[in-house]
Scaffold this motif. Structure first.
Motif, short mmCIF file in Angstrom:
data_model
loop_
_atom_site.label_atom_id
_atom_site.label_comp_id
_atom_site.label_asym_id
_atom_site.label_seq_id
_atom_site.Cartn_x
_atom_site.Cartn_y
_atom_site.Cartn_z
N THR A 320 -20.41 -13.30 -0.43
CA THR A 320 -21.69 -12.60 -0.26
C THR A 320 -21.61 -11.53 0.83
OG1 THR A 320 -22.34 -14.32 1.29
CG2 THR A 320 -23.08 -14.58 -0.99
N GLY A 321 -20.43 -11.29 1.35
CA GLY A 321 -20.27 -10.26 2.38
C GLY A 321 -18.80 -10.08 2.66
N ALA A 322 -18.49 -9.12 3.54
CA ALA A 322 -17.09 -8.86 3.85
C ALA A 322 -16.74 -9.44 5.21
CB ALA A 322 -16.82 -7.36 3.84
N PRO A 323 -15.95 -10.52 5.25
CA PRO A 323 -15.52 -11.05 6.54
C PRO A 323 -14.46 -10.13 7.17
CG PRO A 323 -14.58 -12.34 4.74
CD PRO A 323 -15.45 -11.31 4.11
N GLN A 324 -14.13 -10.40 8.42
CA GLN A 324 -13.15 -9.58 9.13
C GLN A 324 -11.74 -10.14 8.97
OE1 GLN A 324 -15.42 -9.45 13.04
NE2 GLN A 324 -14.06 -7.69 13.20
N ALA A 325 -10.77 -9.25 9.08
CA ALA A 325 -9.39 -9.70 9.06
C ALA A 325 -9.20 -10.71 10.18
CB ALA A 325 -8.45 -8.53 9.25
N GLY A 326 -8.56 -11.82 9.86
CA GLY A 326 -8.34 -12.85 10.87
C GLY A 326 -9.36 -13.97 10.81
N ASP A 327 -10.48 -13.75 10.11
CA ASP A 327 -11.46 -14.83 9.94
C ASP A 327 -10.85 -15.94 9.11
OD1 ASP A 327 -13.58 -13.83 11.38
OD2 ASP A 327 -14.62 -12.96 9.66
N LYS A 328 -11.27 -17.14 9.43
CA LYS A 328 -10.79 -18.29 8.66
C LYS A 328 -11.60 -18.40 7.36
CE LYS A 328 -8.76 -22.40 10.41
NZ LYS A 328 -8.89 -23.56 11.28
N ILE A 329 -10.95 -18.81 6.32
CA ILE A 329 -11.68 -19.07 5.07
C ILE A 329 -11.37 -20.50 4.67
CG2 ILE A 329 -9.82 -18.05 3.66
CD1 ILE A 329 -12.13 -17.22 1.69
N GLN A 330 -12.41 -21.23 4.25
CA GLN A 330 -12.13 -22.59 3.85
C GLN A 330 -13.08 -23.11 2.79
OE1 GLN A 330 -13.34 -24.70 7.79
NE2 GLN A 330 -12.30 -26.16 6.46
N VAL A 331 -12.55 -23.96 1.97
CA VAL A 331 -13.32 -24.51 0.86
C VAL A 331 -14.25 -25.60 1.40
CG1 VAL A 331 -13.16 -25.83 -1.29
CG2 VAL A 331 -11.57 -23.94 -0.85
N MET A 332 -15.51 -25.54 0.97
CA MET A 332 -16.51 -26.51 1.41
C MET A 332 -16.91 -27.38 0.23
SD MET A 332 -16.81 -25.47 4.54
CE MET A 332 -18.25 -26.26 5.21
#
Ligand code: GTP
Ligand code: MG
Length: 369
Positions: A320-332
């Protein structure tokens, strides 16, 4: 800054919100149910109920689950490699050569698109993942954001040039991050190439190559002709073997955002590197202050993927938006959980930017006076 509402505070303390409001009134504070309270108010109110309050920093406040894996669930994974070096020494050319050689071998016809990360198959049939960071600034910026994504650094030095300031910086950054280094002595095809001079210069800054009795592997290469590149990759794989890189593919994916952008037709397009677990189409993900459901995944050749395991770079649609490089992404597990955490992070970011603005204003007034 305000942290949580009177309502949230009451549920944290397991008392009714009316009791909290009553206590506040007794102390001369008028608060409503949804009013957000500042640190002082929270401390005072909690004290009335016999609680001590501990304020954690933004990262610590994030109650994101990180499961420790059992040793027996771990499986070998591909190394993640960053190419760094001085301007014009051939970082992009080297990666282009590696990538095109692998595309030509495998899935010909695919249009290579820039997605910031690529995985290739070496001649010996092993997978290597490359991060296409535009120099060590990106590497450092990611590190500053707490993202540890690189396993091995290839430091490119043009053999017709010298060890330059950015070569030294790149080496320093890799060493500070504790990342093993493989030296690529590039442009060996050029008549003016003098790799021994570069080895000599490297030894001066304590980077002694193996051929000279040191611990650093180096390889003469040409990103133009492809000479030595297979050997370079084998040396990278040797380094990877020593590291015994492992991850658990059978868990919810955790990864790092490499880059993100808004595409007119497709919405937010996020390149991520899955670090552990397996990401699947349909997964609900939290990425920095954004969340979403993975609508589609593609590799850097635009090929659709249903799953992406450890050390796999993948382009994800559906955030729903653009996170920043280096942000963590994880499955919930649930969308509700993902949305709540995303909202919390957005709120935090807003508060932080408001603080910064306030600070700037005061500063400007100070200067004008
Ligand atoms: P920046 O991204 O600007 O820091 O440069 P870079 O390190 O990515 O270098 P790039 O790959 O753009 O190469 C710089 C120049 O050197 C280009 O003109 C390349 O064609 C040339 N070049 C790169 N590698 C080789 C090589 O092995 N041999 C020869 N002859 N030229 C090369
Ligand atoms: Mg470049």
């Amino acid at each position: 800054t305000e942290f949580i509402s009177a309502n949230d505070l009451s549920s944290l303390m397991d008392v009714s919100v009316n009791e909290v409001i009553k206590v506040c009134l007794n102390m001369g504070m008028f608060v409503s149910i949804n009013q957000r309270l500042d640190a002082e108010a929270i401390t005072v109110i909690a004290d009335e109920f016999g609680y001590d309050v501990e304020f954690l920093s933004a990262e610590e406040e994030d109650t994101v689950i990180e499961v420790e894996d059992n040793e027996e669930d771990l499986q070998p994974r591909a190394p993640i490699v960053t190419i760094m070096g001085h301007v014009d020494h051939g970082k992009t050319s080297l990666l282009d050569y590696i990538r095109s050689a692998s595309v030509a071998k495998g899935e010909a016809g695919g249009i290579t698109q820039h997605i910031g990360a690529y995985d290739v198959m070496t001649k010996s049939g092993k997978r290597v993942t490359f991060l296409d960071t535009p120099g060590h600034e990106a590497f450092t910026a990611m590190r500053a954001r707490g993202a540890k994504v690189t396993d091995i650094a290839i430091i490119v030095v043009a053999a017709d040039d010298s060890v330059m300031p950015q070569t030294k910086e790149a080496i320093n950054h890799a060493q500070a991050a504790g990342v093993p280094i493989v030296i690529a002595l590039n442009k060996i095809d050029k008549p003016g190439a003098n790799p021994d001079k570069v080895r000599e210069e490297l030894s001066v800054i304590n980077v002694l190559v193996e051929e000279w009795g040191g611990k650093y592997q180096s390889q003469e290469v040409s990103a133009k002709t492809g000479l030595g590149i297979d050997d370079l990759l084998e040396k990278v794989l040797l380094e990877a073997e020593i590291l015994e890189l492992k991850a658990n593919p059978d868990r919810n994916a955790i990864g790092t955002v490499i880059e993100a952008s808004l595409d007119k037709g497709r919405g937010y397009v996020t390149t991520i590197l899955v670090q552990t677990g397996t990401m699947r189409v349909g997964d609900i993900v939290l990425a920095g202050p954004h969340f979403g459901r993975v609508k589609a995944m593609t590799d850097h050749r635009g090929k659709k993927m249903k799953t992406a395991g450890p050390a796999t770079p993948v382009q994800v649609l559906g955030l729903t938006g653009a996170p920043q490089a280096g942000d963590k992404i994880q499955v919930m597990e649930t969308e509700r959980e993902a949305r709540e955490l995303a909202t919390q992070r957005q709120q935090l970011a807003r508060e932080q930017s408001m603080r910064t603005k306030k600070h700037i204003t005061l500063d400007e007034i100070g200067r004008r006076l």
